[in-house]
Design a protein around this motif. Structure first.
Motif, PDB file in Angstrom:
ATOM      1  N   ALA A 104      -2.278  13.567  38.635  1.00 56.10           N
ATOM      2  CA  ALA A 104      -2.558  12.931  37.346  1.00 56.10           C
ATOM      3  C   ALA A 104      -2.317  13.910  36.205  1.00 56.10           C
ATOM      4  O   ALA A 104      -1.776  13.544  35.154  1.00 56.10           O
ATOM      5  N   GLY A 105      -2.723  15.165  36.411  1.00 63.07           N
ATOM      6  CA  GLY A 105      -2.508  16.181  35.383  1.00 63.07           C
ATOM      7  C   GLY A 105      -1.042  16.452  35.133  1.00 63.07           C
ATOM      8  O   GLY A 105      -0.632  16.747  34.004  1.00 63.07           O
ATOM      9  N   LYS A 106      -0.240  16.336  36.183  1.00 59.14           N
ATOM     10  CA  LYS A 106       1.206  16.534  36.046  1.00 59.14           C
ATOM     11  C   LYS A 106       1.902  15.306  35.460  1.00 59.14           C
ATOM     12  O   LYS A 106       3.072  15.363  35.096  1.00 59.14           O
ATOM     13  N   GLY A 107       1.168  14.182  35.412  1.00 56.25           N
ATOM     14  CA  GLY A 107       1.748  12.962  34.860  1.00 56.25           C
ATOM     15  C   GLY A 107       2.609  12.189  35.832  1.00 56.25           C
ATOM     16  O   GLY A 107       3.328  11.271  35.423  1.00 56.25           O
ATOM     17  N   VAL A 108       2.536  12.529  37.130  1.00 57.01           N
ATOM     18  CA  VAL A 108       3.386  11.858  38.117  1.00 57.01           C
ATOM     19  C   VAL A 108       2.633  10.783  38.898  1.00 57.01           C
ATOM     20  O   VAL A 108       3.246   9.968  39.577  1.00 57.01           O
ATOM     21  N   ILE A 109       1.307  10.782  38.821  1.00 57.99           N
ATOM     22  CA  ILE A 109       0.511   9.725  39.455  1.00 57.99           C
ATOM     23  C   ILE A 109      -0.084   8.868  38.347  1.00 57.99           C
ATOM     24  O   ILE A 109      -0.915   9.326  37.566  1.00 57.99           O
ATOM     25  N   LEU A 132      -2.638  20.733  31.796  1.00 58.41           N
ATOM     26  CA  LEU A 132      -1.736  21.704  32.411  1.00 58.41           C
ATOM     27  C   LEU A 132      -0.620  22.057  31.432  1.00 58.41           C
ATOM     28  O   LEU A 132      -0.192  21.224  30.632  1.00 58.41           O
ATOM     29  N   THR A 133      -0.155  23.277  31.530  1.00 56.01           N
ATOM     30  CA  THR A 133       0.956  23.699  30.674  1.00 56.01           C
ATOM     31  C   THR A 133       2.249  23.032  31.116  1.00 56.01           C
ATOM     32  O   THR A 133       3.017  22.520  30.298  1.00 56.01           O
ATOM     33  N   VAL A 134       2.478  23.045  32.418  1.00 53.57           N
ATOM     34  CA  VAL A 134       3.697  22.463  32.980  1.00 53.57           C
ATOM     35  C   VAL A 134       3.368  21.087  33.551  1.00 53.57           C
ATOM     36  O   VAL A 134       2.622  20.971  34.521  1.00 53.57           O
ATOM     37  N   GLY A 165     -10.557  24.575  38.077  1.00 51.36           N
ATOM     38  CA  GLY A 165     -10.227  25.211  39.350  1.00 51.36           C
ATOM     39  C   GLY A 165      -8.866  24.785  39.864  1.00 51.36           C
ATOM     40  O   GLY A 165      -8.079  25.609  40.348  1.00 51.36           O
ATOM     41  N   VAL A 166      -8.581  23.494  39.769  1.00 48.34           N
ATOM     42  CA  VAL A 166      -7.256  22.995  40.162  1.00 48.34           C
ATOM     43  C   VAL A 166      -6.177  23.643  39.307  1.00 48.34           C
ATOM     44  O   VAL A 166      -5.119  24.051  39.801  1.00 48.34           O
ATOM     45  N   ARG A 167      -6.471  23.759  38.035  1.00 42.22           N
ATOM     46  CA  ARG A 167      -5.510  24.353  37.098  1.00 42.22           C
ATOM     47  C   ARG A 167      -5.215  25.813  37.443  1.00 42.22           C
ATOM     48  O   ARG A 167      -4.060  26.250  37.430  1.00 42.22           O
ATOM     49  N   CYS A 222      -2.511  25.234  40.596  1.00 38.99           N
ATOM     50  CA  CYS A 222      -1.315  25.225  39.747  1.00 38.99           C
ATOM     51  C   CYS A 222      -0.933  26.619  39.251  1.00 38.99           C
ATOM     52  O   CYS A 222       0.096  26.769  38.575  1.00 38.99           O
ATOM     53  N   LYS A 223      -1.779  27.601  39.555  1.00 36.01           N
ATOM     54  CA  LYS A 223      -1.496  29.000  39.194  1.00 36.01           C
ATOM     55  C   LYS A 223      -1.299  29.183  37.688  1.00 36.01           C
ATOM     56  O   LYS A 223      -0.443  29.950  37.245  1.00 36.01           O
TER      57      LYS A 223
END
Length: 407
Positions: A146-151, A220-222, A328-330, A334-335
């Protein structure tokens, strides 16, 4: 000394309620292991779906409809429809967990053994690092996607309870299970369901909404696109949404990447869809567990020990927990360093404006098409009206026709 076997609360998905006891495996574990040793992969692939337990379907069919079907359908048709109505849920994870429990239980009379069954495991609540997580299983993958915008769509019943336990609570629970088993030295295997049942109730709708809020607050940045989408109660609406919000953009992006010979987004979406499909099995059914024995463990230790080996999740502040979870996920999945958060928020605003612009453009184009080609709809309606008028037995009769008939 005690042996604690870590299983899962979803080891018998076909049961309406999982109790804290060992259930006999559907097949003898030793024979299954023998089959795996000497049968080839092709034969095992053929046998695999035939060995799973039958589980209730996620789609509800009323008893009245089923009784009506039984009355007027023949036996052959009913035999064909039965597996489609009942539903089967092939799941090697659950199946092998159930097999292993039976295998472990065979040694219960020889050494003190306990089985711990946690539900869905999520990020750390308190210690050593709040929000720490190192894999993308379950809700973690959903948050990242969701954070990446793909879900942007998920098949889920929002009113169902989300039974998920922080990993540090699960670890503490396993330690207490080992302590109790070593002290009691039972002659048969003891089972503890490490679940939320009867403790707190949190629904999938609440958790997903809170997760979306935190993902937008700590972006997320990316990312491919702005966080959005929704959960769908109906499978058809979810599948339709997947086509338009998952695969259609993926194919459009792939068209651009094809020239640059870069990584294909459609393949990424295939992997994401596979992971979400596994999670969705647990979001389309209300799960029930008994956990009295597990909850009673905290009564066996002192107040001081409870503060160290905590298993009571009632004090969890969901806002703070979800914030730490997303951070934490970030950071760990996601590093992305926490120092990049300010930059990420600026980029996220740009993604938001782009998302709004695309939506405005889409609806403007839709409105333009409706206005421009409205004559087609008007013509079609007129044709339909004329056809219906000609077919109607009550046609309009003129006044002079009536006078002629009267004469």
């Amino acid at each position: 000394m005690a042996l604690v076997h870590l299983s899962t609360a979803y080891c018998r998905c076909e049961l309406p309620c999982l109790e804290e006891r060992v259930y006999p495996a559907l097949h003898p574990p030793a024979k299954i292991m023998d089959m795996v040793r000497w049968l080839d992969d092709q034969t095992l692939d053929y046998l695999e779906p035939k060995m799973y337990p039958v589980a209730p379907s996620s789609e509800k069919i009323s008893k009245t409809k089923i009784m009506d079907m039984v009355r007027w359908l023949d036996d052959q048709t009913l035999d064909y429809l039965e597996p489609k109505i009942i539903g089967t849920e092939p799941n090697t994870y659950s199946y092998t967990k159930a097999l292993t429990e039976s295998l472990v239980a065979e040694f219960g009379s020889k050494i003190p053994i306990a089985i711990a069954r946690p539900s869905i495991i999520t990020a750390i609540w308190k210690e050593p690092i709040p929000g720490w997580v190192d894999n993308l299983n379950g809700p973690t993958g959903l948050l990242m996607g969701a954070g990446k915008g793909v879900i942007r769509s998920m098949h889920c019943e929002p009113s169902y309870q989300c039974d998920a336990m922080p990993v540090d609570v699960v670890a503490n629970g396993c330690l207490l299970v080992a302590y109790a088993t070593a002290m009691d030295r039972p002659k048969e295997v003891q089972v503890y369901n490490i679940t939320l049942s009867g403790v707190i109730r949190q629904t999938w709708g609440e958790i997903i909404e809170k997760g979306r809020e935190m993902v937008n607050k700590y972006p997320l940045t990316v990312a491919l696109w702005y966080t959005g989408g929704s959960i769908k109660s109906y499978k058809w609406s979810h599948q339709l949404s997947v086509v338009f919000t998952h695969y259609l953009p993926a194919y459009l992006v792939d068209g651009l990447l094809l020239v640059m010979t870069l990584r294909r987004l459609v393949k990424v979406q295939d992997r994401i869809s596979h992971g979400i499909k596994i999670l969705q099995h647990y979001t389309q059914k209300e799960w029930h567990f008994t956990n009295d024995k597990f909850l009673a463990l905290q009564n066996r230790i002192s107040e001081f020990d409870r503060s160290i080996f905590y298993i009571d999740v009632k004090p969890v502040n969901m806002n703070a927990y979800m914030r730490n979870y997303v951070l934490g996920v970030r950071q760990y999945c996601c590093k992305e360093d926490p120092s990049t958060l300010s930059k990420a928020r600026k980029i996220h605003k740009v993604r938001y404006l782009a998302d709004v612009a695309v939506k405005v453009f889409f609806y403007a184009m839709l409105l333009w098409l409706l206005v421009t080609y409205s004559y087609i709809f008007t013509s079609a309606l007129e044709t339909l009206e004329t056809g219906l008028t000609n077919l109607s037995p009550f046609r309009s009769v003129k006044a002079y026709d009536i006078e002629e008939l009267a004469a």
